[in-house]
Design a protein around this motif. Structure first.
Motif, PDB file in Angstrom:
ATOM      1  N   TYR A  95     -11.584  -1.314  -2.851  1.00 21.39           N
ATOM      2  CA  TYR A  95     -12.175  -0.282  -4.002  1.00 21.39           C
ATOM      3  C   TYR A  95     -12.697  -1.123  -5.345  1.00 21.39           C
ATOM      4  N   ASP A 145     -11.709  -2.451  -8.143  1.00 21.33           N
ATOM      5  CA  ASP A 145     -10.539  -2.893  -9.087  1.00 21.33           C
ATOM      6  C   ASP A 145     -10.319  -4.223  -7.525  1.00 21.33           C
ATOM      7  N   THR A 175      -9.102  -4.312  -4.996  1.00 22.24           N
ATOM      8  CA  THR A 175      -8.776  -3.931  -3.351  1.00 22.24           C
ATOM      9  C   THR A 175      -9.111  -3.981  -2.768  1.00 22.24           C
ATOM     10  N   ALA A 202      -8.563  -2.762   0.422  1.00 23.92           N
ATOM     11  CA  ALA A 202      -8.271  -2.202   1.887  1.00 23.92           C
ATOM     12  C   ALA A 202      -8.574  -1.549   3.095  1.00 23.92           C
ATOM     13  N   ALA A 204       2.310   1.376   7.642  1.00 24.75           N
ATOM     14  CA  ALA A 204       3.951   1.728   6.307  1.00 24.75           C
ATOM     15  C   ALA A 204       2.364   2.230   5.559  1.00 24.75           C
ATOM     16  N   ASN A 205       3.031   2.699   4.040  1.00 24.28           N
ATOM     17  CA  ASN A 205       1.785   3.117   3.014  1.00 24.28           C
ATOM     18  C   ASN A 205       1.373   2.000   2.950  1.00 24.28           C
ATOM     19  N   GLY A 206       0.365   2.521   2.595  1.00 24.52           N
ATOM     20  CA  GLY A 206      -0.607   1.633   1.809  1.00 24.52           C
ATOM     21  C   GLY A 206      -0.812   0.169   2.857  1.00 24.52           C
ATOM     22  N   ALA A 207      -1.233   0.663   4.089  1.00 22.94           N
ATOM     23  CA  ALA A 207      -1.616  -0.138   4.886  1.00 22.94           C
ATOM     24  C   ALA A 207      -3.360   0.087   5.492  1.00 22.94           C
ATOM     25  N   GLY A 208      -3.595   0.990   4.834  1.00 24.79           N
ATOM     26  CA  GLY A 208      -4.788   1.275   4.753  1.00 24.79           C
ATOM     27  C   GLY A 208      -5.447   2.228   6.058  1.00 24.79           C
ATOM     28  N   LYS A 209      -4.892   3.380   6.198  1.00 20.16           N
ATOM     29  CA  LYS A 209      -5.162   4.521   7.349  1.00 20.16           C
ATOM     30  C   LYS A 209      -5.756   5.459   6.369  1.00 20.16           C
ATOM     31  N   THR A 210      -5.491   6.415   5.236  1.00 20.21           N
ATOM     32  CA  THR A 210      -6.983   6.585   4.845  1.00 20.21           C
ATOM     33  C   THR A 210      -8.107   6.430   4.198  1.00 20.21           C
ATOM     34  N   THR A 211      -7.408   5.325   4.195  1.00 11.57           N
ATOM     35  CA  THR A 211      -8.672   4.402   3.366  1.00 11.57           C
ATOM     36  C   THR A 211      -9.669   4.603   4.772  1.00 11.57           C
ATOM     37  N   GLN A 236      -4.500  14.812   3.898  1.00 13.14           N
ATOM     38  CA  GLN A 236      -2.970  14.419   3.322  1.00 13.14           C
ATOM     39  C   GLN A 236      -2.134  16.068   2.616  1.00 13.14           C
ATOM     40  N   GLU A 241      -2.116  12.346   8.364  1.00 16.01           N
ATOM     41  CA  GLU A 241      -0.467  12.016   7.501  1.00 16.01           C
ATOM     42  C   GLU A 241       0.013  13.679   7.649  1.00 16.01           C
TER      43      GLU A 241
END
Ligand code: ATP
Length: 346
Positions: A24, A26, A28, A30, A49-56, A95, A172
């Motif tokens: 990203y 900034d 990150t 991802a 888990a949350n923030g693992a990179g699934k949505t990205t 989501q 999700e």
């Protein structure tokens, strides 16, 4: 452990990704170099888990984000060179529910049909078919604003399918739904997969992945750390699992774990972990040696309030692979069938 991420079993590939990275603005990172092939017709699960990179990852596959590095082909089209063709051949259930609450269920699907360029003459039949498929035929002319969270999700899934795409991304889709609503969505997903549609599902619910998916990849910190069918992944954990309930306090659980590790009760490669309820031992022949452990714990003055021997579950797979348990609070399916934006709470 990622040995079969590129397996298609002779089928065509719905998704073929190589060295995909997404950083990203900034800084990150991802997604850090994902290699993945999803054969046509597969029900594929992307677990993390949350923030693992699934949505990205899903966004790069569906052309909503341009990968920083690597190549992605979806339904035979390159996401960079032919993004329109990719979009025409995929469905995307985000989501956040995207139904218009002012419109009826039928109007919502009709709107999507127009947006996706479904020929006018085919629309009415298609809408009826989809309402039927997601069990909303009876309430097709009711305003979506009156629907429960589960019904909105089903409507959302129907709109994602309006142009009959061969591949659908589900990000999700059941987060925040109660078990009944979740089960109905599962049935629906199974039905569309049986019709030949490839499904790419992201989830943080292990039982969802276990129940639905032909194959699963586990993503952690933007990298795939394991791939395989649920059964294969469970086999990799190996052995049997002995859960011993030990009340917390006075380091009892830590001492119990120490005894399980250090005594000569189990083979040297046994895995011992402290859990929310006591300790958990993964070992070959855990059943056989279980009573020896209980005797050793009693001799050490440690209270045992229960024990159980079982085959590995995907929870154990996740724990073994990532060293983390998925947050049980987040995974619990005991919410009400919430409506509106809460359905997508993260
Ligand atoms: P969740 O279950 O919470 O949706 P996820 O596995 O889908 O998690 P992503 O949303 O892909 O994870 O996020 C991966 C990482 O990228 C996280 O560290 C997240 O904070 C970060 N991230 C996501 N979107 C952005 C953004 N627009 N800008 C910067 N960082 C982002």
């Amino acid at each position: 452990m990622t040995d079969d991420t590129r397996r298609t079993d002779g089928r065509g590939a719905a998704i073929d990704a190589e060295g995909v990275e997404l950083t990203y603005a900034d800084g990150t990172e991802a997604v850090k170099g994902i290699d993945l092939t999803v054969p046509e017709g597969e029900f594929f699960g992307f677990l993390g888990a949350n923030g693992a990179g699934k949505t990205t990852t899903i966004k790069t596959f569906s052309t909503l984000l341009s990968p920083t590095a690597g190549s992605i082909t979806v339904n035979g089209f390159d996401v960079r060179d032919e993004p329109r063709r990719v979009r025409e051949t995929i469905g995307y259930m985000a989501q956040e529910t995207s139904v218009d609450e002012e419109l009826t269920a039928r109007e919502n699907i009709r709107f999507a049909a127009r947006a996706y360029g479904v020929p006018k003459g085919e629309r009415a039949e298609r809408i009826d078919e989809l309402l039927d498929l997601v069990d909303l035929a009876d309430v097709g002319d009711k305003q979506a604003g009156e629907f429960s969270g589960g019904m909105k999700k089903r409507l959302d899934a129907a709109t994602a399918l309006v142009h009959d795409p061969p591949l659908v991304f589900l990000d999700e889709p059941t987060t925040g739904l109660d078990p009944k609503a979740r089960n109905r969505l599962w049935e629906y997903f199974e039905r569309i997969n049986e019709r030949g549609t490839t499904l790419f599902l992201t989830t943080q619910y292990l039982e969802e992945a276990d129940q639905l998916c032909d194959r699963i990849a586990v993503i952690m910190g933007g990298e795939i750390v394991a791939t395989g069918s649920p059964a294969e992944l469970k086999r990799r954990v190996g052995g049997e699992i002995l859960d011993v309930d030990v009340p917390a306090g006075e380091d009892a659980r830590e001492r119990a774990a120490e005894i399980a590790r250090e005594g000569d009760v189990f083979d040297a490669d046994a895995d011992v972990a402290v859990t929310d309820d006591g300790i958990s031992v993964t070992a070959e022949r855990a059943r056989e040696h279980g009573t020896d452990l209980l005797v050793a714990l009693r001799d050490a003055g440690i209270t045992v309030t229960g024990f159980n021997i079982r085959a590995p579950t995907l929870d154990d797979v996740f724990l073994a692979i990532t060293g983390e348990e998925l947050d049980s609070e987040e995974r619990s399916a005991d919410h009400d069938d919430v409506t509106g934006p809460e359905v997508t709470a993260e």
